[in-house]
Design a protein around this motif. Structure first.
Motif, short mmCIF file in Angstrom:
data_model
loop_
_atom_site.label_atom_id
_atom_site.label_comp_id
_atom_site.label_asym_id
_atom_site.label_seq_id
_atom_site.Cartn_x
_atom_site.Cartn_y
_atom_site.Cartn_z
N LEU A 54 0.88 -1.17 0.00
CA LEU A 54 0.00 0.00 0.00
C LEU A 54 0.91 1.22 0.00
CD1 LEU A 54 -2.56 -1.12 2.74
CD2 LEU A 54 -2.78 -1.35 0.26
N PRO A 55 0.94 1.99 -1.08
CA PRO A 55 1.96 3.04 -1.23
C PRO A 55 1.64 4.31 -0.46
CG PRO A 55 0.52 3.04 -3.13
CD PRO A 55 0.09 1.87 -2.27
N GLY A 56 2.66 5.16 -0.37
CA GLY A 56 2.43 6.51 0.12
C GLY A 56 1.61 7.29 -0.89
N GLY A 57 0.92 8.29 -0.41
CA GLY A 57 0.05 9.10 -1.26
C GLY A 57 -0.84 9.93 -0.36
N GLU A 58 -2.13 9.86 -0.56
CA GLU A 58 -3.09 10.60 0.27
C GLU A 58 -4.14 9.61 0.74
OE1 GLU A 58 -5.27 13.01 2.37
OE2 GLU A 58 -6.27 12.08 0.66
N SER A 59 -4.17 9.36 2.05
CA SER A 59 -4.94 8.23 2.56
C SER A 59 -6.43 8.37 2.29
CB SER A 59 -4.69 8.04 4.06
OG SER A 59 -5.11 9.17 4.80
N THR A 60 -6.99 9.59 2.36
CA THR A 60 -8.42 9.73 2.11
C THR A 60 -8.75 9.45 0.65
OG1 THR A 60 -8.15 12.12 1.75
CG2 THR A 60 -8.73 11.40 3.97
N THR A 61 -7.85 9.83 -0.26
CA THR A 61 -8.06 9.54 -1.68
C THR A 61 -7.95 8.04 -1.94
OG1 THR A 61 -7.20 11.70 -2.32
CG2 THR A 61 -7.24 10.00 -4.02
N ILE A 62 -6.93 7.40 -1.36
CA ILE A 62 -6.77 5.95 -1.53
C ILE A 62 -7.99 5.22 -0.98
CG2 ILE A 62 -5.40 3.94 -0.85
CD1 ILE A 62 -2.93 5.78 -0.88
N ASP A 63 -8.45 5.64 0.19
CA ASP A 63 -9.65 5.05 0.79
C ASP A 63 -10.84 5.16 -0.16
OD1 ASP A 63 -11.80 4.30 2.51
OD2 ASP A 63 -11.95 6.37 3.23
N ARG A 64 -11.07 6.36 -0.67
CA ARG A 64 -12.23 6.57 -1.55
C ARG A 64 -12.12 5.74 -2.83
NH1 ARG A 64 -12.91 9.88 -5.80
NH2 ARG A 64 -10.98 11.00 -5.36
N LEU A 65 -10.95 5.69 -3.42
CA LEU A 65 -10.80 4.97 -4.69
C LEU A 65 -10.86 3.46 -4.51
CD1 LEU A 65 -8.10 7.17 -6.48
CD2 LEU A 65 -10.57 7.06 -6.91
N THR A 66 -10.42 2.93 -3.37
CA THR A 66 -10.58 1.49 -3.16
C THR A 66 -12.06 1.11 -3.12
OG1 THR A 66 -10.42 1.76 -0.75
CG2 THR A 66 -8.40 1.19 -1.94
N ARG A 67 -12.89 2.02 -2.62
CA ARG A 67 -14.33 1.75 -2.62
C ARG A 67 -14.93 1.93 -4.01
NH1 ARG A 67 -16.44 5.33 2.22
NH2 ARG A 67 -14.37 6.27 2.30
N VAL A 68 -14.49 2.96 -4.73
CA VAL A 68 -14.98 3.19 -6.09
C VAL A 68 -14.69 2.00 -7.00
CG1 VAL A 68 -14.64 4.60 -8.17
CG2 VAL A 68 -14.91 5.71 -5.95
N PHE A 69 -13.48 1.44 -6.88
CA PHE A 69 -13.06 0.34 -7.75
C PHE A 69 -13.44 -1.03 -7.20
CE2 PHE A 69 -9.64 3.47 -9.15
CZ PHE A 69 -10.28 3.77 -10.34
N GLY A 70 -14.20 -1.09 -6.11
CA GLY A 70 -14.62 -2.38 -5.56
C GLY A 70 -13.48 -3.18 -4.97
N ARG A 107 -12.14 -2.61 -1.74
CA ARG A 107 -12.09 -2.60 -0.28
C ARG A 107 -12.33 -3.98 0.33
NH1 ARG A 107 -12.37 0.12 4.42
NH2 ARG A 107 -13.87 -0.58 5.97
N GLU A 108 -13.42 -4.62 -0.02
CA GLU A 108 -13.72 -5.93 0.59
C GLU A 108 -12.76 -7.03 0.17
OE1 GLU A 108 -15.56 -6.24 3.18
OE2 GLU A 108 -15.92 -4.09 2.99
#
Length: 228
Positions: free
Chosen positions: A46-62, A64-65
């Protein structure tokens, strides 16, 4: 020696840098952006970046689960900076709707070392890294630190800041996280440490052997955690 297949979550952040470092550390490295690709790797970064953006995009792309399931099943995962936040069970100073993948019994404080202008480098003694090459030169960019660790968490490194020692590297079983960014340096000992952990975990080859489809690798949108 068996070559582990290590994915890098490729929705935002330092993807290319981690792919390069993992390859030099002896892994087959590939970007992971689709849910089915989560099942095709032995381990994940899980790379460095912006955690809220990574969180949101993992949900957008399915993602997270599938990610939470593989972590719960014991897949080795390494998180750097924002990746540490994504692995943490608890986050301080996060956005109200921010979620993490969890797995590490730690409490992290987001943007703990300050903003972009407060970025710094320092030499660290990191438990588990080869001593050849001397202390590890760590790069902190809007980094979190760990405020609390659970009983099963091993502290690998601390850094002195404003008169107190703060935890900046931890391990709990197959999960490893650092506040700093080893992917932006030419010292690949942290990645080699993780690749060795993946080999020792004994899960290599348990995933399907289909060749994953090529996916575009995003560029670096942020160097570290938090807002500019």
């Amino acid at each position: 020696m068996v070559t582990p297949r290590v994915g890098v979550l490729a929705v935002q952040g330092d993807v290319r840098e981690h792919l390069r470092a993992l390859t030099l550390a002896g892994a087959e490295a590939l970007p992971v952006r689709r849910a089915e690709e989560v099942e095709r790797v032995d381990a994940l970064v899980l790379p460095g970046g912006e955690s809220t953006t990574i969180d949101r995009l993992t949900r957008v792309f399915g993602l997270r689960e599938p990610l939470r399931r593989r972590i719960a099943q014991g897949m080795p995962v390494y998180g750097s900076c924002a990746g540490m936040i994504m692995l943490a069970d608890r986050v301080l100073d996060g956005h109200p709707d921010q979620q993490t993948l969890g797995g590490l019994d730690i409490t992290v404080r987001r943007n703990a070392f300050g903003r972009q202008v407060d970025s710094f480098e320092c030499d660290l003694d990191v438990t588990g890294l080869p001593q050849e090459g001397g202390p590890y030169r760590a790069v902190f960019i809007r980094a979190p630190w760990v405020e609390q660790v659970g009983p099963g968490v091993e502290v690998l490194a601390t850094v002195a800041f404003h008169g107190a020692d703060h935890v900046v590297a931890v391990r709990q079983g197959n999960l490893v996280a650092t506040s700093f960014h080893p992917e932006v340096t030419d010292d690949h000992r942290v990645h080699a440490f993780f690749v060795d952990l993946v080999r020792q975990a004994g899960s290599i080859g348990s995933r399907p052997e289909e060749t994953p489809q090529a996916v575009p690798v995003p560029g670096r949108h942020d160097d570290g955690e938090g807002q500019r």
